[in-house]
Write an enzyme that holds these catalytic residues in place. Structure first.
Site, PDB file in Angstrom:
ATOM      1  N   HIS A  44      -5.498   3.274 -10.278  1.00  0.00           N
ATOM      2  CA  HIS A  44      -6.038   2.754  -9.203  1.00  0.00           C
ATOM      3  C   HIS A  44      -5.836   1.188  -9.364  1.00  0.00           C
ATOM      4  CE1 HIS A  44      -8.477   1.852  -5.484  1.00  0.00           C
ATOM      5  NE2 HIS A  44      -8.008   2.962  -5.097  1.00  0.00           N
ATOM      6  N   ASP A  65      -7.276  11.221  -5.051  1.00  0.00           N
ATOM      7  CA  ASP A  65      -6.296  12.319  -4.561  1.00  0.00           C
ATOM      8  C   ASP A  65      -5.752  13.356  -5.538  1.00  0.00           C
ATOM      9  OD1 ASP A  65      -5.848  10.884  -2.175  1.00  0.00           O
ATOM     10  OD2 ASP A  65      -4.630   9.607  -3.033  1.00  0.00           O
TER      11      ASP A  65
HETATM   12  N1  CMC Z   1       1.401   6.911 -14.005  1.00  0.00           N
HETATM   13  C1  CMC Z   1       2.085   6.275 -15.125  1.00  0.00           C
HETATM   14  N2  CMC Z   1       1.874   5.085 -15.334  1.00  0.00           N
HETATM   15  C2  CMC Z   1       1.165   4.439 -14.369  1.00  0.00           C
HETATM   16  C3  CMC Z   1       0.328   4.913 -13.204  1.00  0.00           C
HETATM   17  C4  CMC Z   1       0.930   6.131 -13.064  1.00  0.00           C
HETATM   18  N3  CMC Z   1       0.107   7.093 -12.145  1.00  0.00           N
HETATM   19  N4  CMC Z   1      -0.108   4.019 -12.711  1.00  0.00           N
HETATM   20  C5  CMC Z   1       0.054   2.820 -12.964  1.00  0.00           C
HETATM   21  N5  CMC Z   1       0.931   2.801 -14.147  1.00  0.00           N
HETATM   22  C6  CMC Z   1       1.158   2.060 -15.162  1.00  0.00           C
HETATM   23  C7  CMC Z   1       2.328   1.019 -14.758  1.00  0.00           C
HETATM   24  O1  CMC Z   1       3.613   1.438 -15.286  1.00  0.00           O
HETATM   25  C8  CMC Z   1       2.054  -0.119 -15.426  1.00  0.00           C
HETATM   26  O2  CMC Z   1       2.425  -0.089 -16.889  1.00  0.00           O
HETATM   27  P1  CMC Z   1       2.991  -1.385 -17.595  1.00  0.00           P
HETATM   28  O3  CMC Z   1       1.801  -2.396 -17.593  1.00  0.00           O
HETATM   29  O4  CMC Z   1       3.303  -0.929 -18.997  1.00  0.00           O
HETATM   30  O5  CMC Z   1       4.315  -1.778 -16.829  1.00  0.00           O
HETATM   31  C9  CMC Z   1       0.607  -0.175 -15.423  1.00  0.00           C
HETATM   32  O6  CMC Z   1       0.022   1.329 -15.385  1.00  0.00           O
HETATM   33  C10 CMC Z   1      -0.127  -1.016 -14.126  1.00  0.00           C
HETATM   34  O7  CMC Z   1       0.498  -0.395 -12.989  1.00  0.00           O
HETATM   35  P2  CMC Z   1       0.548  -1.068 -11.464  1.00  0.00           P
HETATM   36  O8  CMC Z   1       1.554  -0.373 -10.959  1.00  0.00           O
HETATM   37  O9  CMC Z   1       0.538  -2.715 -12.002  1.00  0.00           O
HETATM   38  O10 CMC Z   1      -0.741  -0.774 -10.910  1.00  0.00           O
HETATM   39  P3  CMC Z   1      -0.896  -0.897  -9.341  1.00  0.00           P
HETATM   40  O11 CMC Z   1      -2.504  -1.423  -9.478  1.00  0.00           O
HETATM   41  O12 CMC Z   1      -0.277  -1.882  -9.018  1.00  0.00           O
HETATM   42  O13 CMC Z   1      -0.638   0.574  -8.755  1.00  0.00           O
HETATM   43  C11 CMC Z   1      -1.480   2.604  -7.975  1.00  0.00           C
HETATM   44  C12 CMC Z   1      -2.025   1.149  -8.421  1.00  0.00           C
HETATM   45  C13 CMC Z   1      -2.325   3.442  -7.495  1.00  0.00           C
HETATM   46  C14 CMC Z   1      -0.340   2.306  -7.090  1.00  0.00           C
HETATM   47  C15 CMC Z   1      -0.548   3.132  -9.204  1.00  0.00           C
HETATM   48  O14 CMC Z   1      -1.433   3.378 -10.052  1.00  0.00           O
HETATM   49  C16 CMC Z   1       0.139   4.511  -8.770  1.00  0.00           C
HETATM   50  O15 CMC Z   1       1.130   4.399  -8.362  1.00  0.00           O
HETATM   51  N6  CMC Z   1      -0.401   5.755  -8.917  1.00  0.00           N
HETATM   52  C17 CMC Z   1       0.265   6.942  -8.632  1.00  0.00           C
HETATM   53  C18 CMC Z   1       0.114   7.073  -7.193  1.00  0.00           C
HETATM   54  C19 CMC Z   1      -1.267   7.510  -6.679  1.00  0.00           C
HETATM   55  O16 CMC Z   1      -2.134   8.364  -7.249  1.00  0.00           O
HETATM   56  N7  CMC Z   1      -1.764   6.913  -5.409  1.00  0.00           N
HETATM   57  C20 CMC Z   1      -3.278   7.028  -5.101  1.00  0.00           C
HETATM   58  C21 CMC Z   1      -3.961   5.988  -5.153  1.00  0.00           C
HETATM   59  S1  CMC Z   1      -5.915   6.071  -4.817  1.00  0.00           S
HETATM   60  C22 CMC Z   1      -5.777   6.612  -3.105  1.00  0.00           C
HETATM   61  C23 CMC Z   1      -5.069   5.721  -2.261  1.00  0.00           C
HETATM   62  O17 CMC Z   1      -5.186   4.476  -2.184  1.00  0.00           O
HETATM   63  O18 CMC Z   1      -4.562   6.278  -1.044  1.00  0.00           O
END
Ligand code: CMC
Length: 391
Positions: free
Chosen positions: A267, A325
């Site tokens: 998140h 989720d």
């Molecule tokens: N699985 C594997 N690695 C992950 C994931 C994941 N779900 N989420 C983040 N990472 C890793 C990412 O690869 C990065 O690693 P590194 O620094 O080595 O490159 C690190 O964690 C930071 O990730 P980020 O993309 O910079 O994080 P963010 O804050 O931009 O993204 C997020 C947040 C929710 C979009 C992301 O965690 C994600 O894509 N999660 C999966 C989709 C999901 O479950 N979404 C629902 C969110 S909660 C409810 C809602 O908002 O609707």
């Protein structure tokens, strides 16, 4: 970067002031109008939470009764809108219908176009909250080819929604109390989440003085993405995928190679845990055991995934925990809600958040249009070449 701050994913930019929802991502705190989400999930109802988010205070008994009555008054759709569904393919994703039908509400309610009037703004908000379950249930009925079920004002908000989705004229629908409460809590937990992508879309659209139905249609479109509300559906698709190969460890390996993301994990704001996930996890485990579904392969895979990821260094280092989720997908699955309706249910729940945020913005004395700047990195000025001189 000259006079602009470069912040493409809004990591450090506050786009507005708000009195609606408070989040402390480090401590895992979520408050609606100051009330902890845990207390609201345990003691409140979805409609009471709607009142709280819209008007800032918990309602008195009388206020609640009149709020309930007015929401009931607006639950039906114009018959013309019912015919609109026939234009969608039978296998359309219900989110595509939601975007279209909610946008089309603007062609029916001309008074709602008067966004300068606080009274009309309020009616628009109530119309959206009241009609959303009807619009959502109708999109499901269209897909499965069953007749639309009209809203029933003798039922509560959640029961009415379930009735419109699952009952058929030949047979009344019999409610399972546990299922109704589980869905009610899900709606409460998803009701608002401050300036997430869909809410920011609604505010940005609203800042141009667009009508509320168009603004919310924009929010729905944004919510559909798998990185946002589409994640609950993506979680179940992922679990099926893992089940097909029967290898959780192999899947985790691919996640660590960064070829895929573990859906329902991570998140932007919560870096210790998602307080909604904590509540919903308990309900999820309870519901699965009550429904005797714990040993269904899909849920066993989910539990194994949760256990492995919580102990794995990759996830610990990046502070990746199951989010709301991850469990909501499983609850909806356990309730036999069809997969393509998961994000639709999120949209039903979030409608009150969108309209509350829109109302808050529109109540400000001077709403300035949202207009981010950019850092231009394209070609410098050059002269036009006639086609025969181009290589
Ligand atoms: N699985 C594997 N690695 C992950 C994931 C994941 N779900 N989420 C983040 N990472 C890793 C990412 O690869 C990065 O690693 P590194 O620094 O080595 O490159 C690190 O964690 C930071 O990730 P980020 O993309 O910079 O994080 P963010 O804050 O931009 O993204 C997020 C947040 C929710 C979009 C992301 O965690 C994600 O894509 N999660 C999966 C989709 C999901 O479950 N979404 C629902 C969110 S909660 C409810 C809602 O908002 O609707």
């Amino acid at each position: 970067f000259g006079m602009f701050t470069f912040d493409p994913a809004f990591m450090t930019t506050a786009s507005c002031e708000s009195t609606i929802t408070f989040i402390d991502g480090e401590k895992g705190i979520l408050l609606y109008r100051g009330y902890p989400i845990e207390q609201l999930a345990e003691k409140s109802s979805y409609l009471e939470v709607c009142y709280l988010l819209l008007y800032g205070e918990l309602p008195t008994r009388e206020q609640m009764e009149s709020f309930q009555a007015i929401v009931c008054h607006h639950t039906m759709l114009n018959e013309g809108l019912l015919r609109f569904y026939n234009g969608f393919r039978h296998d359309a994703h219900p989110m595509s219908m939601l975007v279209g039908v909610v946008g089309a509400l603007s062609s029916y309610y001309h008074d709602s176009m008067d966004i300068k009037s606080p009274e009309h703004r309020n009616v628009s908000a109530l119309r959206l909250i009241a009609k959303m379950p009807t619009i959502a249930a109708n999109s499901y009925k269209h897909i499965i080819g069953q007749p639309y079920v009209y809203p029933r004002n003798d039922l509560g908000y959640v029961e009415n929604f379930m009735n419109m989705m699952f009952s058929v004229p030949a047979e009344p629908y019999s409610f399972n109390e546990t299922a109704v409460r589980a869905l009610e809590i899900l709606l409460i937990l998803h009701a608002d989440h401050e300036q997430n992508a869909s809410t920011s879309t609604v505010r940005l659209a609203g800042s141009s003085q667009a009508n509320p139905f168009s603004c919310i249609a924009g929010g729905i479109a944004t919510l559909w993405g798998p990185a946002h509300g589409g994640a609950n559906e993506a979680v179940i698709r992922m679990l099926y995928e893992i089940d097909k190969f029967k290898n959780v460890h192999e899947y985790i390996k691919q996640v660590k190679d960064r070829s895929i993301r573990l859906m329902g994990f991570g998140h932007r704001v919560y870096k210790n845990y998602d307080p909604r996930a904590k509540i919903i996890r308990e309900i999820c485990h309870k519901l699965l055991s009550e429904l005797n579904a714990e040993h269904q392969p899909l849920f066993e895979t989910a539990m194994e995934l949760e256990r492995i990821a919580l102990e794995d260094q990759y996830f610990i280092e990046r502070q990746l925990y199951p989010n709301v989720d991850f469990y909501s997908g499983m609850i909806l699955r356990a309730l036999n809600i069809p997969l393509n309706m998961f994000t639709v249910i999120f949209a039903v729940a979030r409608t009150v958040g969108w309209v509350s945020q829109w109302l808050e913005m529109m109540n400000e004395p001077n709403v300035r249009i949202g207009r981010p700047r950019q850092l231009y990195i394209g070609a410098t000025q050059r002269d036009y070449l006639p086609v025969e001189k181009r290589v």
